[in-house]
Design an enzyme around this catalytic site. Structure first.
Site, PDB file in Angstrom:
ATOM      1  N   CYS A 383     -13.520 -21.242  24.825  1.00  0.00           N
ATOM      2  CA  CYS A 383     -13.043 -22.393  24.046  1.00  0.00           C
ATOM      3  C   CYS A 383     -11.682 -22.870  24.556  1.00  0.00           C
ATOM      4  CB  CYS A 383     -13.058 -22.070  22.556  1.00  0.00           C
ATOM      5  SG  CYS A 383     -13.238 -23.575  21.579  1.00  0.00           S
ATOM      6  N   HIS A 509     -18.483 -20.496  21.779  1.00  0.00           N
ATOM      7  CA  HIS A 509     -18.067 -19.113  21.489  1.00  0.00           C
ATOM      8  C   HIS A 509     -19.263 -18.165  21.646  1.00  0.00           C
ATOM      9  CE1 HIS A 509     -14.083 -19.920  19.588  1.00  0.00           C
ATOM     10  NE2 HIS A 509     -14.624 -21.118  19.436  1.00  0.00           N
ATOM     11  N   GLU A 511     -19.250 -15.062  21.857  1.00  0.00           N
ATOM     12  CA  GLU A 511     -19.034 -13.806  21.132  1.00  0.00           C
ATOM     13  C   GLU A 511     -19.721 -13.785  19.767  1.00  0.00           C
ATOM     14  OE1 GLU A 511     -16.765 -16.103  21.785  1.00  0.00           O
ATOM     15  OE2 GLU A 511     -15.306 -16.356  20.163  1.00  0.00           O
TER      16      GLU A 511
HETATM   17  N1  GLN Z   1      -7.787 -25.953  19.952  1.00  0.00           N
HETATM   18  C1  GLN Z   1      -8.933 -26.283  20.715  1.00  0.00           C
HETATM   19  C2  GLN Z   1      -9.750 -27.402  20.104  1.00  0.00           C
HETATM   20  O1  GLN Z   1      -9.629 -27.682  18.939  1.00  0.00           O
HETATM   21  C3  GLN Z   1      -9.801 -25.047  20.973  1.00  0.00           C
HETATM   22  C4  GLN Z   1     -10.333 -24.428  19.723  1.00  0.00           C
HETATM   23  C5  GLN Z   1     -10.827 -23.012  19.918  1.00  0.00           C
HETATM   24  O2  GLN Z   1     -10.437 -22.315  20.853  1.00  0.00           O
HETATM   25  N2  GLN Z   1     -11.674 -22.546  19.015  1.00  0.00           N
HETATM   26  O3  GLN Z   1     -10.529 -28.021  20.776  1.00  0.00           O
END
Ligand code: GLN
Length: 537
Positions: A383, A509, A511
């Site tokens: 992410c 994600h 995970e």
């Molecule tokens: N802050 C970033 C976004 O909002 C990544 C979010 C995250 O890592 N879950 O796109």
């Protein structure tokens, strides 16, 4: 179909006794006997969901397929049961009150005074029974967050009392409590448990089973004493001793016959069909690894490891799959600079840059990625970690020194990570990100296609910002590969690097989907790549 059975798990004496793990372990045993089981968590706080909470408050925010932002215990439920949960599996006081107040505004209460009993408790009851009423589950385990006696938990405890009365034999209560050990006298003490059971009894609830968290075995005398003082059968006093790994808890509970005591109380058949072969095989691999790798987890919340719970657990699953022990080196991204990178990162067999929000520690993440890229260390960016990989590449390979995400620098000339059009109008912070399962099409012949061994995958998202396709061509010309795209939105979800043995950034994600029965292929292959690096250095 016979009626659904309900098991409530309450906690006493202190929080953090592991109600989530005990619930997941019991569910694992029941599932291993062929019962269909799900677990629900009721959280007494007023937030609608944990999505707006800082990870320092309650650790990681777990995300389900249907895009619910939930308590991290749901992660344990999925990892143990290998079955997805949904929004219905996590309810907060905020959500309960919101539904009741919405109904009141609609005039649904026909002029009545709206009260905690029956209106709030009815709504809690409805939420508890939603899962049972789907007809999918024979047993619903509901974990009540917090500790008996907490002001916030009162409506939940009252609801359990009402349901126990209404459901009779179809409902039991398990109370998880602490049996402290006084080192000075060398004794285990039962008094806190007696008080906590009394407090439950004052609320009209008689627990059926006591699960006793302890550092030392509790022995016959303590069992006898607790049974006598707390009105439970002696065989229903279950010891839950500290375990080497959370995944050993189902076996410890089985040794105490918790599953049988539960089935007997619920009047369900106990057949000779308990199948824990795969579970035990997993535990064996965990206990007897053939080699070790050292993987750096670079994030800004590393002081509270629960902030990265699912990632840490995915490494445990992936380690066992590779018959390898994964040692995580927790590294604070604020400590990494161009000068200090080598000191912190050398000797690592793999580097994972974690998800996150905001500016703090971000430059350290970029330095980490530069180090992984230049030194050909296996890299996985998750992410924000993927977004940082794109920014690092833009700055240090393409030479766009100001490249950034508009999350950190709204004025950058090179917004390589930017808001999607529809996100620009969003004002509320809660529940408004791109959330939940999205399809992703993999590029044939890419590293990632080899990892998943198929062309279409589905993974869970939780972010607001996206790869800016305006810059894709320039990046591709210089060795970045967009190897996963969202088929409907055209968004880049996965990036790789041409001149690197193993470099993957994913916007989603992975995970969240790793389980004991189904270790996530991305983590499995990342650990394998780290193993190769370890063997060659
Ligand atoms: N802050 C970033 C976004 O909002 C990544 C979010 C995250 O890592 N879950 O796109």
């Amino acid at each position: 179909m016979p009626s659904t059975k309900y098991i409530f798990v309450t906690g006493g004496v202190t929080s953090s006794l592991g109600k989530g793990i005990v619930s997941a372990s019991l569910a694992t045993l029941l599932q291993s006997r062929g019962y269909s089981v799900t677990i629900q968590k009721l959280d007494p706080y007023i937030n609608i969901d944990p999505g707006t909470l800082n990870p320092y408050e309650h650790g990681e925010c777990f995300v389900t397929n249907d895009g619910a932002e939930t308590d991290l215990d749901l992660g344990h439920y999925e990892r143990f049961l290998n079955r997805p949960t949904s929004q219905s599996n996590n309810v907060t006081t905020g959500r309960i009150y919101q539904s009741v107040i919405d109904k009141e505004r609609r005039g649904d209460f026909l002029g009545k005074t709206v009260q905690v009993i029956p209106h709030i408790t009815d709504e809690i009851k409805r939420r508890i029974q939603i899962l049972g009423n789907t007809g999918e589950f024979e047993i619903v385990i509901t974990e009540i967050g917090g500790t008996v006696g907490d002001i916030e938990a009162l409506p939940y405890i009252e609801t359990v009392r009402q349901l126990k009365w209404e459901l009779g034999e179809d409902c039991i209560v398990i109370h998880l409590t602490l049996i402290p050990f006084l080192a000075a006298t060398g004794e285990l003490k039962t008094k806190p448990t007696q008080h906590s059971v009394k407090s439950l009894q004052e609320s009209g609830i008689q627990p059926d089973i006591l699960v006793c968290r302890c550092e030392h075995p509790i022995g016959e005398d303590i069992r006898h004493k607790l049974a006598l003082f707390c009105n439970v059968k002696k065989e229903a006093v279950i010891e839950s001793i500290d375990a080497e790994t959370i995944y050993a808890v189902p076996i410890l509970m089985r040794n105490q016959r918790l599953d049988e005591v539960v089935l007997q109380r619920l009047d369900l058949p106990i057949e000779d069909n308990l199948d824990l072969v795969n579970w035990k095989d997993f535990l064996y691999k965990l206990k007897y690894p053939k080699y070790e790798v050292e993987i750096g987890l670079i994030g800004k919340y590393v002081e509270l490891r629960d902030s990265y719970k699912s990632i840490a657990e995915a490494f445990i699953h992936a380690g066992a799959a590779n018959e390898c022990k994964v040692n995580i080196r927790w590294i604070h991204s604020e400590n990494i600079s161009n000068e200090s990178a080598d000191k912190h990162l050398k000797d690592l067999d793999g580097i994972l840059v974690a998800p996150g929000f905001g500016e703090r520690g971000f430059e350290g993440k970029l330095e980490t990625i530069r180090y992984a890229r230049e030194n050909k260390i296996p890299f996985l960016g998750v992410c924000l970690g993927m977004q940082a990989a794109v920014i690092e590449f833009s700055r240090n390979v393409l030479g766009w020194k100001d490249a950034h995400s508009t999350e950190m620098n709204p004025k950058t000339k090179h917004p390589v990570i930017d808001l999607m059009e529809e996100q620009k109008k969003v004002e509320d912070m809660g529940g408004t990100m791109r959330l939940g399962a999205n399809d992703c099409e993999l590029l044939e012949g890419s590293l990632i296609a080899g990892v998943y061994k198929r062309s279409m995958i589905s993974e869970r998202h939780r972010h607001r910002y996206e790869f800016n396709n305006k810059y894709l061509k320039d990046m591709e010309k210089n060795g970045l590969i967009a190897s996963g795209r969202n088929p409907e939105l055209g968004l880049v979800e996965i990036v790789e690097l041409k001149d690197h043995p193993w470099f993957v950034g994913v916007q989603f994600h992975p995970e969240y989907k790793s389980t004991v029965a189904n270790p996530h292929p991305l983590f499995v292959k990342f650990v394998e790549a780290a193993g190769k690096k370890a063997a060659s250095s």
